[in-house]
Design a protein around this motif. Structure first.
Motif, PDB file in Angstrom:
ATOM      1  N   GLU A  13     -44.485  -6.023  -2.304  1.00  0.00           N
ATOM      2  CA  GLU A  13     -43.459  -5.240  -3.006  1.00  0.00           C
ATOM      3  C   GLU A  13     -42.101  -5.873  -2.756  1.00  0.00           C
ATOM      4  N   ALA A  14     -41.305  -5.920  -3.784  1.00  0.00           N
ATOM      5  CA  ALA A  14     -39.932  -6.419  -3.616  1.00  0.00           C
ATOM      6  C   ALA A  14     -39.060  -5.778  -4.681  1.00  0.00           C
ATOM      7  N   GLY A  15     -38.059  -5.054  -4.220  1.00  0.00           N
ATOM      8  CA  GLY A  15     -37.114  -4.443  -5.157  1.00  0.00           C
ATOM      9  C   GLY A  15     -37.756  -3.460  -6.112  1.00  0.00           C
ATOM     10  N   GLY A  36     -31.365 -12.388   9.883  1.00  0.00           N
ATOM     11  CA  GLY A  36     -30.511 -13.564   9.913  1.00  0.00           C
ATOM     12  C   GLY A  36     -30.042 -13.943   8.526  1.00  0.00           C
ATOM     13  N   SER A  37     -30.131 -15.202   8.215  1.00  0.00           N
ATOM     14  CA  SER A  37     -29.662 -15.659   6.906  1.00  0.00           C
ATOM     15  C   SER A  37     -30.816 -15.929   5.947  1.00  0.00           C
ATOM     16  N   ILE A  38     -31.957 -15.480   6.318  1.00  0.00           N
ATOM     17  CA  ILE A  38     -33.119 -15.734   5.458  1.00  0.00           C
ATOM     18  C   ILE A  38     -33.081 -14.788   4.253  1.00  0.00           C
ATOM     19  N   PRO A  39     -33.218 -15.313   3.070  1.00  0.00           N
ATOM     20  CA  PRO A  39     -33.087 -14.452   1.878  1.00  0.00           C
ATOM     21  C   PRO A  39     -34.235 -13.453   1.755  1.00  0.00           C
ATOM     22  N   HIS A  40     -33.868 -12.287   1.278  1.00  0.00           N
ATOM     23  CA  HIS A  40     -34.834 -11.230   1.022  1.00  0.00           C
ATOM     24  C   HIS A  40     -35.247 -11.336  -0.453  1.00  0.00           C
ATOM     25  N   ALA A  54     -34.345  -2.392   4.195  1.00  0.00           N
ATOM     26  CA  ALA A  54     -33.421  -2.852   5.230  1.00  0.00           C
ATOM     27  C   ALA A  54     -33.973  -2.591   6.636  1.00  0.00           C
ATOM     28  N   ASP A  55     -34.984  -1.747   6.691  1.00  0.00           N
ATOM     29  CA  ASP A  55     -35.621  -1.446   7.981  1.00  0.00           C
ATOM     30  C   ASP A  55     -36.509  -2.633   8.368  1.00  0.00           C
ATOM     31  N   THR A  56     -36.009  -3.397   9.314  1.00  0.00           N
ATOM     32  CA  THR A  56     -36.692  -4.645   9.628  1.00  0.00           C
ATOM     33  C   THR A  56     -38.064  -4.451  10.263  1.00  0.00           C
ATOM     34  N   ARG A  57     -38.360  -3.228  10.675  1.00  0.00           N
ATOM     35  CA  ARG A  57     -39.668  -3.016  11.301  1.00  0.00           C
ATOM     36  C   ARG A  57     -40.806  -3.268  10.315  1.00  0.00           C
ATOM     37  N   ARG A  58     -40.515  -3.043   9.032  1.00  0.00           N
ATOM     38  CA  ARG A  58     -41.575  -3.258   8.040  1.00  0.00           C
ATOM     39  C   ARG A  58     -41.515  -4.666   7.445  1.00  0.00           C
ATOM     40  N   ASN A  59     -40.444  -5.333   7.705  1.00  0.00           N
ATOM     41  CA  ASN A  59     -40.272  -6.640   7.067  1.00  0.00           C
ATOM     42  C   ASN A  59     -41.233  -7.682   7.601  1.00  0.00           C
ATOM     43  N   ARG A  60     -41.579  -8.574   6.710  1.00  0.00           N
ATOM     44  CA  ARG A  60     -42.377  -9.725   7.096  1.00  0.00           C
ATOM     45  C   ARG A  60     -41.661 -10.972   6.600  1.00  0.00           C
ATOM     46  N   ILE A  61     -41.857 -12.004   7.349  1.00  0.00           N
ATOM     47  CA  ILE A  61     -41.236 -13.266   6.984  1.00  0.00           C
ATOM     48  C   ILE A  61     -42.351 -14.275   6.752  1.00  0.00           C
ATOM     49  N   PHE A  62     -42.194 -15.105   5.754  1.00  0.00           N
ATOM     50  CA  PHE A  62     -43.194 -16.149   5.552  1.00  0.00           C
ATOM     51  C   PHE A  62     -42.545 -17.370   4.912  1.00  0.00           C
ATOM     52  N   ASP A  68     -43.818 -31.286   0.672  1.00  0.00           N
ATOM     53  CA  ASP A  68     -43.365 -31.306   2.067  1.00  0.00           C
ATOM     54  C   ASP A  68     -42.251 -30.295   2.323  1.00  0.00           C
ATOM     55  N   ALA A  69     -41.737 -29.731   1.260  1.00  0.00           N
ATOM     56  CA  ALA A  69     -40.619 -28.790   1.430  1.00  0.00           C
ATOM     57  C   ALA A  69     -41.133 -27.409   1.812  1.00  0.00           C
ATOM     58  N   GLU A  70     -40.305 -26.700   2.552  1.00  0.00           N
ATOM     59  CA  GLU A  70     -40.712 -25.379   3.036  1.00  0.00           C
ATOM     60  C   GLU A  70     -39.480 -24.488   3.119  1.00  0.00           C
ATOM     61  N   ARG A  71     -39.600 -23.289   2.616  1.00  0.00           N
ATOM     62  CA  ARG A  71     -38.493 -22.321   2.686  1.00  0.00           C
ATOM     63  C   ARG A  71     -39.019 -21.008   3.218  1.00  0.00           C
ATOM     64  N   GLN A  72     -38.159 -20.318   3.926  1.00  0.00           N
ATOM     65  CA  GLN A  72     -38.559 -19.011   4.442  1.00  0.00           C
ATOM     66  C   GLN A  72     -37.948 -17.880   3.612  1.00  0.00           C
ATOM     67  N   VAL A  73     -38.708 -16.829   3.453  1.00  0.00           N
ATOM     68  CA  VAL A  73     -38.205 -15.634   2.768  1.00  0.00           C
ATOM     69  C   VAL A  73     -38.684 -14.396   3.520  1.00  0.00           C
ATOM     70  N   ILE A  74     -38.045 -13.285   3.207  1.00  0.00           N
ATOM     71  CA  ILE A  74     -38.432 -11.998   3.792  1.00  0.00           C
ATOM     72  C   ILE A  74     -38.884 -11.073   2.675  1.00  0.00           C
ATOM     73  N   VAL A  75     -39.927 -10.351   2.934  1.00  0.00           N
ATOM     74  CA  VAL A  75     -40.355  -9.318   1.990  1.00  0.00           C
ATOM     75  C   VAL A  75     -40.496  -8.012   2.746  1.00  0.00           C
ATOM     76  N   ASP A  76     -40.453  -6.949   1.993  1.00  0.00           N
ATOM     77  CA  ASP A  76     -40.485  -5.630   2.617  1.00  0.00           C
ATOM     78  C   ASP A  76     -41.894  -5.229   3.003  1.00  0.00           C
TER      79      ASP A  76
END
Lengths: 126, 244
Positions: A13-15, A36-40, A54-62, A68-76
């Motif tokens: 889920e996102a937005g 941090g500065s990782i985009p949601h 905004a409640d980071t307890r549910r957030n996951r980062i991947f 070869d490129a890699e980017r991190q994002v956050i999802v709810d």
């Protein structure tokens, strides 16, 4: 060469949207104790973060990888992965493409009565 | 050889004169969701293979769409556009004196007439899911018989306020494109003689490239929509015209 018949999709889920991405492009799903500065992804899709998001307890980062490129994002909220028959995927309607729909929406599908936006998440980050 | 259309069209009503609404009761008589009498774009009136849809040489009644060589009457442009649209292929309507049927709708305080050949069906609004990063006039997508269909808010598209309480979605099809337009009200169906379709007011034509004519229904003036232009060129045509 055998045509691809099924694809593993990571659903989250996102937005307020239900989003699916190719699970093969996802690495290192883990808790996100601080954003941090990782985009949601919700914000990337143009949505404001809800209190839940905004409640980071549910957030996951991947990480999203391309070559070869890699980017991190956050999802709810990650719903899980699903193996989906390719025939369930639908192209973005041409009438919608004609009205400036982002190219990173690569397809759509229905799941439990909701539309799933299949995204090229790496392109969203670009 | 094209057929002359029976003046008693299926929605013209027996003896209904051109310009008179066959069904003044409005929405109840409008094509209902799933109504198999809804105008089918690929109906059996489509010309047979080999039946050239283009106007014959010298036929000044039906210039090809986009032919701006001559100041073609609005009726001729419309008839040609309808006749050559994939959704309709109603060749005979290009003939002088033939009637064109319009679905008449109101969107807020504006009234429009849509050639029924371009109307796939009229449905009750259901769940519409917004699409990220699209213009405000793209309301979203909905499930139309299992496939994704676009909802285009014509009120927003023409620069007015959003239609917040649509009673119906009019599903339009042309040139393999499909979108649904939320309307405040379906006011009926009217059959008009080809030559009774007047050119659009210059200000309207300039502002909205997809308005290709106007018809009069009682005291109301309805803008005639070319669905092919609306869906095919989208904002781009409109924007270009605004910038002229």
């Amino acid at each position: 060469m055998t045509a691809l018949r099924e694809l593993d999709i990571l659903l989250f889920e996102a937005g307020g949207w239900l989003v699916g991405v190719d699970a093969d492009t996802i690495r290192n799903v883990e808790m996100a104790p601080s954003t941090g500065s990782i985009p949601h992804v919700s914000m990337l899709l143009g949505s404001r973060l809800t209190d839940d998001e905004a409640d980071t307890r549910r957030n996951r980062i991947f990480s999203v990888v391309r070559g070869d490129a890699e980017r991190q994002v956050i999802v709810d909220r990650i719903i899980g992965t699903a193996t989906v028959a390719v025939r369930e995927f639908q192209a973005v309607p041409d009438a919608l493409r004609n009205f400036d729909t982002p190219a990173w929406i690569v397809g759509l599908m229905w799941r439990d009565g909701r539309v799933v936006f299949l995204l090229d998440l790496f392109a969203v980050l670009d | 050889m094209v057929k002359k259309k029976d003046s008693k069209g299926p929605r013209g009503g027996a003896g209904a004169p051109p310009g008179k609404t066959a069904d003044s009761s409005g929405i109840d008589q409008a094509p209902a969701p799933g109504d198999d009498q809804a105008p089918a774009p690929r109906d059996d009136q489509a010309p047979a293979p080999g039946d050239d849809q283009a106007p014959a040489p010298g036929d000044d009644q039906a210039p090809a769409p986009g032919d701006d060589q001559a100041p073609a009457p609005a009726a001729s442009r419309l008839a040609a556009a309808v006749a050559t649209g994939e959704g309709s292929a109603r060749h005979e309507e290009a003939e002088a004196g033939a009637e064109i049927e319009f679905l008449c709708v109101r969107i807020k305080d504006r009234r429009y007439a849509i050639p029924v050949a371009w109307v796939a069906e009229v449905v009750t609004p259901g769940d519409v899911t917004p699409v990220p990063h699209t213009p405000s006039y793209i309301r979203g997508v909905f499930n139309r018989h299992g496939h994704v269909s676009t909802v285009l808010d014509l009120a927003q598209f023409t620069g007015t306020e959003l239609e917040e309480n649509p009673t119906r979605l009019v599903v339009l099809e042309a040139d393999s494109l499909e979108a649904a337009v939320p309307v405040t009200e379906v006011t009926g169906i009217v059959a008009m003689a080809n030559e009774d379709v007047a050119p659009p007011l210059p200000s309207v034509a300039h502002e909205s490239g997809f308005i290709i004519g106007q018809i009069t229904q009682g005291s109301d003036i309805l803008s005639v929509i070319d669905v092919s232009i609306l869906l095919g060129s989208g904002r781009h045509t409109w924007g270009l015209r605004k910038g002229e």
